[in-house]
Motif scaffolding. Structure first.
Motif, PDB file in Angstrom:
ATOM      1  N   PHE A  54       0.837  -1.186   0.000  1.00  0.00           N
ATOM      2  CA  PHE A  54       0.000   0.000   0.000  1.00  0.00           C
ATOM      3  C   PHE A  54       0.881   1.248   0.000  1.00  0.00           C
ATOM      4  O   PHE A  54       2.038   1.209   0.416  1.00  0.00           O
ATOM      5  CB  PHE A  54      -0.944  -0.011   1.203  1.00  0.00           C
ATOM      6  CG  PHE A  54      -1.930  -1.139   1.181  1.00  0.00           C
ATOM      7  CD1 PHE A  54      -3.135  -1.007   0.514  1.00  0.00           C
ATOM      8  CD2 PHE A  54      -1.641  -2.352   1.813  1.00  0.00           C
ATOM      9  CE1 PHE A  54      -4.043  -2.048   0.486  1.00  0.00           C
ATOM     10  CE2 PHE A  54      -2.540  -3.391   1.788  1.00  0.00           C
ATOM     11  CZ  PHE A  54      -3.751  -3.252   1.112  1.00  0.00           C
ATOM     12  N   SER A  55       0.314   2.377  -0.448  1.00  0.00           N
ATOM     13  CA  SER A  55       1.127   3.571  -0.712  1.00  0.00           C
ATOM     14  C   SER A  55       1.847   4.074   0.531  1.00  0.00           C
ATOM     15  O   SER A  55       3.001   4.517   0.446  1.00  0.00           O
ATOM     16  CB  SER A  55       0.240   4.671  -1.295  1.00  0.00           C
ATOM     17  OG  SER A  55      -0.776   5.044  -0.378  1.00  0.00           O
ATOM     18  N   GLY A  56       1.187   4.044   1.678  1.00  0.00           N
ATOM     19  CA  GLY A  56       1.802   4.561   2.885  1.00  0.00           C
ATOM     20  C   GLY A  56       3.063   3.829   3.287  1.00  0.00           C
ATOM     21  O   GLY A  56       3.942   4.410   3.929  1.00  0.00           O
ATOM     22  N   LEU A  69      -8.017   3.722  -5.137  1.00  0.00           N
ATOM     23  CA  LEU A  69      -7.003   3.412  -6.157  1.00  0.00           C
ATOM     24  C   LEU A  69      -5.714   4.175  -5.874  1.00  0.00           C
ATOM     25  O   LEU A  69      -4.614   3.627  -5.975  1.00  0.00           O
ATOM     26  CB  LEU A  69      -7.540   3.759  -7.548  1.00  0.00           C
ATOM     27  CG  LEU A  69      -8.672   2.867  -8.079  1.00  0.00           C
ATOM     28  CD1 LEU A  69      -9.193   3.410  -9.401  1.00  0.00           C
ATOM     29  CD2 LEU A  69      -8.170   1.424  -8.266  1.00  0.00           C
ATOM     30  N   GLY A  70      -5.849   5.450  -5.517  1.00  0.00           N
ATOM     31  CA  GLY A  70      -4.662   6.222  -5.180  1.00  0.00           C
ATOM     32  C   GLY A  70      -3.969   5.703  -3.938  1.00  0.00           C
ATOM     33  O   GLY A  70      -2.736   5.667  -3.869  1.00  0.00           O
ATOM     34  N   ALA A  71      -4.757   5.275  -2.936  1.00  0.00           N
ATOM     35  CA  ALA A  71      -4.173   4.754  -1.694  1.00  0.00           C
ATOM     36  C   ALA A  71      -3.398   3.466  -1.926  1.00  0.00           C
ATOM     37  O   ALA A  71      -2.475   3.154  -1.179  1.00  0.00           O
ATOM     38  CB  ALA A  71      -5.275   4.518  -0.659  1.00  0.00           C
ATOM     39  N   VAL A  72      -3.754   2.739  -2.978  1.00  0.00           N
ATOM     40  CA  VAL A  72      -3.053   1.492  -3.292  1.00  0.00           C
ATOM     41  C   VAL A  72      -1.850   1.744  -4.182  1.00  0.00           C
ATOM     42  O   VAL A  72      -0.738   1.271  -3.919  1.00  0.00           O
ATOM     43  CB  VAL A  72      -4.010   0.485  -3.965  1.00  0.00           C
ATOM     44  CG1 VAL A  72      -3.233  -0.757  -4.419  1.00  0.00           C
ATOM     45  CG2 VAL A  72      -5.122   0.085  -3.006  1.00  0.00           C
ATOM     46  N   PHE A  73      -2.027   2.527  -5.255  1.00  0.00           N
ATOM     47  CA  PHE A  73      -1.031   2.560  -6.320  1.00  0.00           C
ATOM     48  C   PHE A  73      -0.121   3.778  -6.317  1.00  0.00           C
ATOM     49  O   PHE A  73       0.890   3.775  -7.025  1.00  0.00           O
ATOM     50  CB  PHE A  73      -1.726   2.467  -7.686  1.00  0.00           C
ATOM     51  CG  PHE A  73      -2.441   1.167  -7.898  1.00  0.00           C
ATOM     52  CD1 PHE A  73      -1.729  -0.021  -8.027  1.00  0.00           C
ATOM     53  CD2 PHE A  73      -3.820   1.113  -7.943  1.00  0.00           C
ATOM     54  CE1 PHE A  73      -2.385  -1.229  -8.206  1.00  0.00           C
ATOM     55  CE2 PHE A  73      -4.484  -0.083  -8.132  1.00  0.00           C
ATOM     56  CZ  PHE A  73      -3.769  -1.267  -8.260  1.00  0.00           C
ATOM     57  N   LEU A  74      -0.429   4.832  -5.562  1.00  0.00           N
ATOM     58  CA  LEU A  74       0.392   6.032  -5.637  1.00  0.00           C
ATOM     59  C   LEU A  74       1.824   5.766  -5.174  1.00  0.00           C
ATOM     60  O   LEU A  74       2.762   6.409  -5.660  1.00  0.00           O
ATOM     61  CB  LEU A  74      -0.225   7.157  -4.800  1.00  0.00           C
ATOM     62  CG  LEU A  74       0.479   8.513  -4.929  1.00  0.00           C
ATOM     63  CD1 LEU A  74       0.413   9.025  -6.363  1.00  0.00           C
ATOM     64  CD2 LEU A  74      -0.119   9.538  -3.971  1.00  0.00           C
ATOM     65  N   GLY A  75       1.992   4.831  -4.256  1.00  0.00           N
ATOM     66  CA  GLY A  75       3.336   4.520  -3.788  1.00  0.00           C
ATOM     67  C   GLY A  75       4.271   4.072  -4.882  1.00  0.00           C
ATOM     68  O   GLY A  75       5.492   4.307  -4.827  1.00  0.00           O
TER      69      GLY A  75
END
Length: 625
Positions: free
Chosen positions: A394-396, A471-477
């Motif tokens: 996950f992105s975080g 989607l951003g929380a998953v892939f932004l990383g």
């Protein structure tokens, strides 16, 4: 379109909508028409921002800088306004506009029960907020940033106090306004010092070099700017306004906590980092404040039962992460976490809003069993919680790992960074614990109330924004490599899950350990004796221990100042006025005694006057005076 045209659309479209709604009363009071116009403005801003971002990714040199003389004087420019479109501002424009768009669409259903007049007023404030933040992001100098900074504060006051007839909301709005204004004194004084020293409001290399040559003013300018950052980005002890800001509508909370209000402070440090980097003596202190805020806010979040307050203290904690990384000199790590946090925190708040909308309660113990009634909301909330806790994939996880590595690197240069590093490391485990606690209590088990038993998903206006943010929380990383290019940073970064440092590994173990502890305590009921023993401590922390100190200090300060002002007013101001009045009365009484009313006395006075004038004339003529 050119970069300037796209930037103007991204910044000015929300302003046009806000002015239209605030000036044209029938349109504002129409409700739905006002809402859709505001959404259209946010969509236009987002579209222009994405167009800028796509071209910047394709061509790292793409961008523009535009400045208009605002206050010309003596052949030079005292101040200018315009646009600064580089990698940092372009990427932030896209993040801010996307979050604002999702919040506005979500609000269409969340606030659908409001009267048309209130509904239109809400969206007018939303548009003003979006313009304020976009103008801040695209500011080419500190003066324009300051003007938009204050507009952000005004907009947040209006939105937090949207339900102004509710006393708690009105108090929260005033509290947010005054705490941030107190901190903003630092920004005002810093601007004055900088301009006095170098006749510039910029952060370019020439201005920074001039500040370094101007004597000892540079550390003071950096420290004063950071005071404003502490207020806006809720760093200890100026964090007290942020939890109370939850009295506003939940979409407002998402907007404030994700990529706008609280992000403004972190963005100021990123944008003006050359000034902070030159004042290197200030950076370790900044990092320590960030590390302490991260740890302190995480501890407070552990004992909260209001789902919005858990997320509010979580925001304070995550902002502490960002400030700690920036204090360690790693712009990329702090800015990267600012971007990922915008997505997963907006997702968490809007998912919490979906739950509150269904259950009509903020208390997690009034929920329970929602995974069966609201499966989509459960999934997206778990995604946001996993990103916040720094779970791999996950992105975080990626941005948190960069921060820990940056702080570990900082320990080689200054021992103060050990505190920031250890504080943030412990915070990893605490974050995983309190988010797992919310998930287990609110979404698993059995319904704890009648409304939880009959909860259901919201409509498309709630589902679509949640899906986009998830989607951003998953892939932004995984987009961190592009962000390195956009920000122009040169730190060594890694985004492969196979690249795992010892620090990253410890972070994963702590996160998993926090989840395991929550499972044992909140699901299996272990440690009840310890919970009972620590209950008084938990209550002390939960009900605003720091707020009590602020209230006590404020009251004592006000009492002392009011007593001193009262004495000064009574004995100095009134004393002088009374003395003047008394002297005038006394003089009048003395002069009045000369007015006898007898003609003989007046004739005698005239004759004596003539004699005196004649005598004086003779003396003057003979002596030559």
């Amino acid at each position: 379109m050119t970069a300037v045209q796209l930037g103007a659309i991204a910044v000015l479209t929300p302003l046009f909508v806000a002015v239209l709604l605030l000036v044209v009363a029938p349109l504002r009071k129409s409700g739905r028409w006002a809402a859709w116009l505001s959404v259209a403005g946010a969509l236009a801003s987002f579209g222009a921002s994405v167009a800028l971002l796509v071209q910047r990714v394709a061509d790292p040199s793409y961008g523009a800088s535009l400045a208009y003389q605002w206050i010309p004087a003596a052949g030079t420019t005292l101040a200018s306004v315009g646009l600064e479109l580089d990698g940092i501002s372009i990427s932030m424009l896209a993040i801010v506009s996307l979050v604002a768009l999702c919040v506005q669409v979500f609000s269409l259903e969340y606030l659908s029960d409001e009267s048309p007049k209130s509904f239109g007023r809400y969206f007018a404030y939303q548009s003003l907020f979006l313009f304020s933040m976009q103008g801040l992001v695209a500011a080419p100098n500190m003066l324009q940033l300051f003007l938009c900074w204050e507009l952000v504060g005004l907009s947040s006051y209006l939105l937090i106090g949207y339900w102004y007839r509710k006393p708690a909301a009105a108090r929260a709005a005033v509290k947010a306004f005054w705490v941030t204004k107190l901190a903003d004194i630092g920004l005002v004084v810093g601007l004055i010092l900088q301009f006095t020293a170098v006749r510039s409001f910029g952060w370019d290399p020439e201005t920074v070099a001039a500040l370094e040559e101007s004597g000892r003013v540079l550390p003071f300018v950096a420290a004063l700017y950071f005071l404003a950052v502490m207020g806006k980005s809720a760093q200890f002890p100026l964090h007290v306004w942020l939890p109370d800001a939850m009295e506003g509508p939940t979409p407002v909370s998402a907007l404030l906590h994700a990529a706008t209000m609280v992000a403004a402070g972190v963005y100021l440090v990123v944008r003006a980092f050359p000034i902070f980097a030159a004042a290197d003596s200030v950076l370790p202190i900044i990092s320590v404040i960030g590390g302490f805020t991260a740890l302190f806010a995480a501890i407070v979040a552990v004992v909260q039962t209001d789902i919005k307050r858990v997320l509010a203290y979580s925001t304070c904690s995550q902002l502490g992460y960002m400030i700690a990384a920036l204090g360690a000199g790693n712009v990329f790590a702090g800015y990267f976490h600012l971007g990922t946090h915008a997505f997963f925190k907006a997702l968490l708040f809007l998912a919490a809003g979906s739950v509150i909308h269904a259950v009509h309660s903020n208390d997690i113990f009034d929920m329970g069993g929602l995974r069966k009634k609201m499966p989509f909301t459960t999934v997206v909330f778990v995604i946001g919680a996993a990103a916040l806790a720094g779970i791999p994939l996950f992105s975080g996880f990626f941005s948190k790992d960069q921060i820990l590595e940056a702080l570990m690197e900082g320990t080689h240069h200054n021992p103060l960074y050990w505190f920031s590093f250890l504080a943030c490391l412990v915070t990893v485990g605490l974050t995983a614990y309190y988010m797992a606690r919310v998930v287990f209590i609110a979404f698993f088990g059995e319904p704890s109330s009648e409304k939880a038993a009959h909860a259901h998903e919201g409509g498309w206006a709630m589902v679509v924004p949640l899906a986009a943010l998830a989607l951003g929380a998953v892939f932004l990383g995984y987009a961190g490599g592009h962000l390195v290019v956009l920000t122009g940073t040169h730190h060594e970064v890694h985004f492969s899950i196979t690249h795992l440092t010892a620090v990253g590994g410890i972070g994963i173990l702590l996160a998993l350990g926090g989840i395991g502890v929550s499972w044992q305590i909140d699901v299996r009921g272990a440690g009840q004796g310890l919970k009972t023993a620590l209950a008084p401590v938990g209550d002390f922390i939960r009900y605003g221990a720091v707020d009590r100190v602020w209230v006590f200090t404020y009251r004592q300060l006000v009492e002392v100042l009011s007593t001193a002002i009262s004495w000064f007013d009574r004995y100095v101001v009134d004393g002088v006025m009374n003395a003047v009045a008394g002297s005038t009365i006394l003089l009048g009484e003395r002069i009045r005694a000369l007015q006898t009313g007898r003609v003989n006395d007046y004739m005698l006075a005239v004759i004596l006057g003539v004699i005196l004038l004649a005598t004086w004339s003779q003396v003057y003529a003979s002596v030559g005076w």
